[in-house]
Motif scaffolding. Sequence first.
Motif, mmCIF file in Angstrom:
data_model
loop_
_atom_site.group_PDB
_atom_site.id
_atom_site.type_symbol
_atom_site.label_atom_id
_atom_site.label_comp_id
_atom_site.label_asym_id
_atom_site.label_seq_id
_atom_site.Cartn_x
_atom_site.Cartn_y
_atom_site.Cartn_z
ATOM 1 N N MET A 1 0.827 -1.309 -0.057
ATOM 2 C CA MET A 1 -0.041 -0.043 0.110
ATOM 3 C C MET A 1 0.883 1.215 0.045
ATOM 4 O O MET A 1 1.983 1.395 0.676
ATOM 5 C CB MET A 1 -0.743 0.086 1.094
ATOM 6 C CG MET A 1 -1.649 1.282 1.270
ATOM 7 S SD MET A 1 -3.126 0.956 2.611
ATOM 8 C CE MET A 1 -4.051 -0.267 2.133
ATOM 9 N N SER A 2 0.275 2.367 -0.764
ATOM 10 C CA SER A 2 1.169 3.402 -0.667
ATOM 11 C C SER A 2 0.590 4.546 -0.011
ATOM 12 O O SER A 2 -0.668 4.623 -0.030
ATOM 13 C CB SER A 2 1.468 3.784 -2.414
ATOM 14 O OG SER A 2 0.253 4.261 -3.037
ATOM 15 N N ASP A 3 1.360 5.646 0.334
ATOM 16 C CA ASP A 3 0.789 7.006 0.992
ATOM 17 C C ASP A 3 0.532 7.906 0.108
ATOM 18 O O ASP A 3 0.676 7.623 -1.421
ATOM 19 C CB ASP A 3 1.712 7.340 2.211
ATOM 20 C CG ASP A 3 2.957 7.820 1.669
ATOM 21 O OD1 ASP A 3 3.046 8.073 0.527
ATOM 22 O OD2 ASP A 3 3.816 8.057 2.469
ATOM 23 N N ALA A 4 0.153 9.121 0.410
ATOM 24 C CA ALA A 4 -0.270 10.044 -0.552
ATOM 25 C C ALA A 4 0.756 10.566 -1.495
ATOM 26 O O ALA A 4 0.486 11.105 -2.266
ATOM 27 C CB ALA A 4 -0.659 11.223 0.374
ATOM 28 N N THR A 5 2.114 10.416 -1.007
ATOM 29 C CA THR A 5 3.121 10.601 -1.861
ATOM 30 C C THR A 5 3.393 9.732 -2.938
ATOM 31 O O THR A 5 4.193 9.644 -3.788
ATOM 32 C CB THR A 5 4.473 10.916 -1.192
ATOM 33 O OG1 THR A 5 4.918 9.739 -0.478
ATOM 34 C CG2 THR A 5 4.183 12.090 -0.025
ATOM 35 N N GLY A 6 2.692 8.236 -2.631
ATOM 36 C CA GLY A 6 2.865 7.211 -3.668
ATOM 37 C C GLY A 6 4.109 6.318 -3.159
ATOM 38 O O GLY A 6 4.440 5.303 -3.766
ATOM 39 N N LEU A 7 4.661 6.665 -2.109
ATOM 40 C CA LEU A 7 5.517 5.896 -1.131
ATOM 41 C C LEU A 7 5.152 4.370 -0.713
ATOM 42 O O LEU A 7 4.203 4.394 -0.041
ATOM 43 C CB LEU A 7 6.115 6.694 -0.136
ATOM 44 C CG LEU A 7 7.425 5.922 0.753
ATOM 45 C CD1 LEU A 7 8.178 6.797 1.388
ATOM 46 C CD2 LEU A 7 6.827 5.172 1.788
ATOM 47 N N THR A 8 5.982 3.475 -1.215
ATOM 48 C CA THR A 8 5.496 2.134 -0.744
ATOM 49 C C THR A 8 6.951 1.533 -0.103
ATOM 50 O O THR A 8 7.966 1.880 -0.515
ATOM 51 C CB THR A 8 5.197 1.273 -2.087
ATOM 52 O OG1 THR A 8 6.281 1.267 -2.935
ATOM 53 C CG2 THR A 8 3.904 1.819 -2.830
ATOM 54 N N ILE A 9 6.554 0.557 0.759
ATOM 55 C CA ILE A 9 7.601 -0.223 1.317
ATOM 56 C C ILE A 9 8.151 -1.348 0.672
ATOM 57 O O ILE A 9 7.324 -2.163 0.529
ATOM 58 C CB ILE A 9 7.276 -0.462 2.828
ATOM 59 C CG1 ILE A 9 7.105 0.786 3.763
ATOM 60 C CG2 ILE A 9 8.484 -1.238 3.415
ATOM 61 C CD1 ILE A 9 8.282 1.856 3.693
ATOM 62 N N MET A 10 9.184 -1.280 -0.064
ATOM 63 C CA MET A 10 9.734 -2.402 -0.433
ATOM 64 C C MET A 10 10.268 -3.888 0.190
ATOM 65 O O MET A 10 10.255 -4.699 -0.407
ATOM 66 C CB MET A 10 10.936 -1.859 -1.722
ATOM 67 C CG MET A 10 11.272 -2.758 -2.814
ATOM 68 S SD MET A 10 12.129 -1.694 -4.019
ATOM 69 C CE MET A 10 12.961 -3.285 -4.880
ATOM 70 N N ALA A 11 10.741 -3.312 1.130
ATOM 71 C CA ALA A 11 11.535 -4.360 1.853
ATOM 72 C C ALA A 11 11.434 -3.987 3.476
ATOM 73 O O ALA A 11 11.906 -2.751 3.721
ATOM 74 C CB ALA A 11 12.951 -4.664 1.671
ATOM 75 N N GLU A 12 11.586 -4.892 4.403
ATOM 76 C CA GLU A 12 11.667 -4.643 6.144
ATOM 77 C C GLU A 12 12.693 -5.457 6.527
ATOM 78 O O GLU A 12 13.125 -6.303 5.824
ATOM 79 C CB GLU A 12 10.374 -4.648 6.550
ATOM 80 C CG GLU A 12 9.266 -3.597 6.073
ATOM 81 C CD GLU A 12 7.698 -3.911 6.597
ATOM 82 O OE1 GLU A 12 7.867 -3.346 7.941
ATOM 83 O OE2 GLU A 12 7.208 -4.105 6.053
ATOM 84 N N GLY A 13 12.885 -5.143 7.744
ATOM 85 C CA GLY A 13 14.075 -5.963 8.274
ATOM 86 C C GLY A 13 15.418 -5.898 8.113
ATOM 87 O O GLY A 13 16.257 -6.863 8.665
ATOM 88 N N LEU A 14 15.855 -4.856 7.464
ATOM 89 C CA LEU A 14 17.148 -4.657 7.163
ATOM 90 C C LEU A 14 17.864 -3.923 8.554
ATOM 91 O O LEU A 14 17.252 -3.228 9.154
ATOM 92 C CB LEU A 14 17.103 -3.502 5.799
ATOM 93 C CG LEU A 14 16.501 -4.105 4.649
ATOM 94 C CD1 LEU A 14 16.376 -2.894 3.828
ATOM 95 C CD2 LEU A 14 17.003 -5.192 4.103
ATOM 96 N N ARG A 15 19.245 -4.185 8.578
ATOM 97 C CA ARG A 15 19.863 -3.644 9.817
ATOM 98 C C ARG A 15 20.655 -2.469 9.190
ATOM 99 O O ARG A 15 21.724 -2.515 8.765
ATOM 100 C CB ARG A 15 20.834 -4.789 9.990
ATOM 101 C CG ARG A 15 20.187 -5.965 10.589
ATOM 102 C CD ARG A 15 19.477 -6.121 11.826
ATOM 103 N NE ARG A 15 20.461 -5.609 13.084
ATOM 104 C CZ ARG A 15 19.819 -5.464 14.054
ATOM 105 N NH1 ARG A 15 18.438 -5.262 14.516
ATOM 106 N NH2 ARG A 15 20.713 -5.255 15.217
#
Length: 314
Positions: A1-15
């Motif tokens: 899901m994207s926010d108002a700017t079109g930002l989406t989270i591509m990956a999580e759990g990165l150090r």
Amino acid sequence: MSDATGLTIMAEGLRFPEGPIALPDGSVILVEIAAGKLTKVAPDGSKTTVATPGGGPNGIAMGPGGQIYCCNNGGFVWHEGPEGLRPHGVPADYKGGRIEVIDPASGSVKVLYDRCGENTLKGPNDIVFAHKGSPGEGGFWFSDLGKVRARDRDHGGVYWAASDGSKIVEAAFPIFGGANGIALSPDGRTLYAAETETGRLWAWDVEGPGVVRKDPWPSSNGGRVICQFPGYRRLDSIAATAAGNICVATLVSGEITTVAPGGEILGVVKMPERMPTNICFGGPGMRTAYVTLSLTGKLAAMPWGEAGLELPFG
């Protein structure tokens, strides 16, 4: 899901991700500083390890022969709390900083530089290759943030180095608040560096490999400040656009700030956390921005209002 700017989270759990490189297939290679490794994030968010150089791999860039050139800051002590993961101090096993060449096919790591003359590198941070036909052709520019200790810190600086390991030059020193993000104008004739703790964006005219035109005193390093950021804002990595604007990952306020070559702030895009550390461009028309959200360990992607600058060897 994207926010108002079109930002989406591509990956999580990165150090503590940093140094993204956008690849033609839509994947992104980045560093995980706290894990001491380079990771490839596929468009579907899956992750594979590219190499594990240890220490603190920071800024990376594609170089000649498909090799990845890496600024390794030597490592940090890490603090992890409710707000996320952040660097804090110098580890007991710190042995200095270095520039490494990494083969993405095999994962092999070779140290190219660990000093400039008699001075050891302290905390290499960000890197950009000179454009073909530009005054710095044949090598790359990189920043050294230095290391911060409990009661003192190193001065930062900007360097040029030949890509074959044959020559390294200290181009601008000192940058008291730490030299962080580094970028070149589209013609390769203006070099930019972000000074973290002061919130200053510096510029120099490039005259040759490792040679920049120096302004006289009272400039501390021969550069000119083109933008002093307002309020308490710390500056991290930067990227140029095709039009020559400079996009600055702005810490504390949690923003990507676009600055014109003349120093005017053209726009600010709010990020979902306080520590967006880096930005790169890719995708069709170079109009996708990839942003590392390091505090929370995420890689974000979003449409951008102007095309990013195509980098050498990109």
